[in-house]
Scaffold this motif. Structure first.
Motif, short mmCIF file in Angstrom:
data_model
loop_
_atom_site.label_atom_id
_atom_site.label_comp_id
_atom_site.label_asym_id
_atom_site.label_seq_id
_atom_site.Cartn_x
_atom_site.Cartn_y
_atom_site.Cartn_z
N GLN A 143 0.81 -1.21 0.00
CA GLN A 143 0.00 0.00 0.00
C GLN A 143 0.85 1.27 0.00
O GLN A 143 0.37 2.34 -0.33
N LYS A 144 2.11 1.13 0.42
CA LYS A 144 3.07 2.24 0.41
C LYS A 144 2.51 3.48 1.12
O LYS A 144 2.62 4.61 0.64
N SER A 145 1.92 3.24 2.27
CA SER A 145 1.37 4.34 3.06
C SER A 145 1.57 4.03 4.54
O SER A 145 1.64 2.86 4.95
N GLU A 146 1.66 5.09 5.33
CA GLU A 146 1.80 4.90 6.78
C GLU A 146 0.56 4.22 7.35
O GLU A 146 0.67 3.38 8.25
N GLN A 147 -0.60 4.56 6.83
CA GLN A 147 -1.82 3.96 7.31
C GLN A 147 -1.83 2.45 7.06
O GLN A 147 -2.22 1.66 7.93
N GLY A 148 -1.39 2.05 5.87
CA GLY A 148 -1.34 0.63 5.55
C GLY A 148 -0.36 -0.11 6.44
O GLY A 148 -0.63 -1.23 6.90
#
Length: 391
Positions: A143-148
């Motif tokens: 997802q390449k996101s902090e949330q993921g």
């Protein structure tokens, strides 16, 4: 490994000349070093360093890759061999002879292992995310996101993150490989270097050919994760590591004393097998000046191992391992280091961004300052009230 900070400070101030006694003890430098070229004061963050593992060097190839970011432009634009020669000359000039001898012996030790040891599972020496990692871990990173990333993380205590990481099949193969290593050590009567001064059992994976695989693990996975979770201790990146296996149980180590790791970020993954006990206890993050300071009740946390599950924490997070009372426990440990953080740390005195004791001292100082200001204002108000009115 040679002290990179000490080397850089010397090279930055050097005019290319050495004291007479040092000239007699050290090999003569090359012309490129004699020209008085100095290392950069700050690393070139955009540079992708060369890999020096295939060269015959007197020092760790990882050290050369880290030092390359500090090379002056004149050297940086030259060939890889010329860069290696320049860095080697600097290291030879400023590192003690005993350090050079230690590194040379370690290199010979590794070469002996790599030339004699026959690998059991060749496929695990090259990182294959699809077969190494648990699906949840891969999905979160894709997802390449902090949330993921945080979606698979549990934070049971401040600065301690746990998550499912390794595929059970990979854990089985790595366990089998470690048993194969131990059998080879016994059969060949090889004197093996253990992971550290505290662990008397286990193997250093880098010595058995896992260095490239673990470097990719750090570069592509642990460093990006740590930049999100521990930005204050990662510097610009985690650029070196020490990877090893520890074993606990009957006829092995039973427990591990209270300590801090020689790392900025530590990864600890339980591989198995069947065991009871062996909990890791954490007691707060501390800088060098406060490593023996008192423990705050809020800093106390005990963690129970689960095969395949990882725990990620700052290397300066004080911890130990309780006794493994039955069975056999095996863990993969990866100490991840940042040369840029260690460089900057030498110029800092306050580590309240991550040291619990520095934070407490700073908070107490601020409270005292606020109270002093409050008392001063009360005194001024009282003095004004006591003065007779102009009317």
């Amino acid at each position: 490994m040679c002290n990179l900070t000490r080397l850089r400070s010397m090279a930055l101030d050097s005019s290319g000349k050495q004291p007479e006694q040092q000239q007699q003890q050290q090999p003569p430098p090359r012309a490129s070093t004699e020209a008085g070229l100095k290392l950069r004061k700050t690393p070139n963050e955009e540079l992708e360093p060369d890999n020096y593992e295939d060269l015959q060097l007197d020092f760790s190839p990882v050290l050369f890759s880290s030092l390359e970011r500090y090379l002056p432009e004149q050297v940086l634009n030259s060939t890889r061999n010329d860069k290696a020669r320049f860095m080697r000359n600097l290291l030879l000039r400023y590192s003690p002879e005993t350090e050079r001898i230690r590194i040379q012996r370690h290199r010979e030790y590794r070469e002996k292992i790599l030339s004699s040891y026959q690998r059991l599972h060749v496929e695990i020496y090259s990182l294959d995310p699809a077969s190494f990692f648990a699906p949840s871990f891969l999905n979160a990173l894709s997802q390449k996101s902090e949330q993921g990333l945080r979606s698979i993380m549990s934070q049971p205590s401040a600065g301690i993150f746990t998550f499912e990481m390794l595929n059970p099949r990979f854990c089985e193969m790595l366990l089998a490989e470690v048993e194969h290593m131990e059998k080879w050590v016994y059969d060949s009567r090889t004197t093996i270097m253990r992971p550290n001064t505290l662990n008397k059992f286990g193997v250093v994976l880098d010595d058995f050919g896992f260095e490239s695989m673990l470097k990719k693990l750090v570069d592509d996975f642990i460093s990006p994760i740590s930049q999100v979770l521990f930005p204050e201790v990662c510097g610009t990146a985690l650029d070196s590591h020490h990877g090893f296996i520890v074993e606990y149980g009957k006829d092995r180590d039973t427990e591990l004393g209270f300590h801090v790791d020689d790392s900025e970020v530590s990864l600890n993954v339980c591989l198995g097998k069947i065991f009871s006990g062996g909990d890791v206890y954490f007691r707060g993050v501390r800088c060098d000046n406060h490593v023996n300071s008192e423990i705050n009740d809020k800093e106390m946390y005990d963690y129970s191992h689960v095969p395949g599950q990882a725990i990620l924490h700052r290397g300066r997070h004080r911890h130990g391992a309780r006794a493994t009372v039955s069975g056999h426990r095996v863990n993969l440990i990866l100490w991840c280091r940042s040369s840029s953080f260690r460089e900057m740390k030498n110029y800092q005195k306050d580590f309240s961004g991550w040291c619990g004791e520095c934070r407490r001292v700073k908070t107490d100082r601020q409270k005292l300052s606020i109270e002093a200001t409050k008392q001063a204002l009360i005194k001024i108000g009282a003095e004004k009230a006591s003065k007779p009115s102009a009317d």
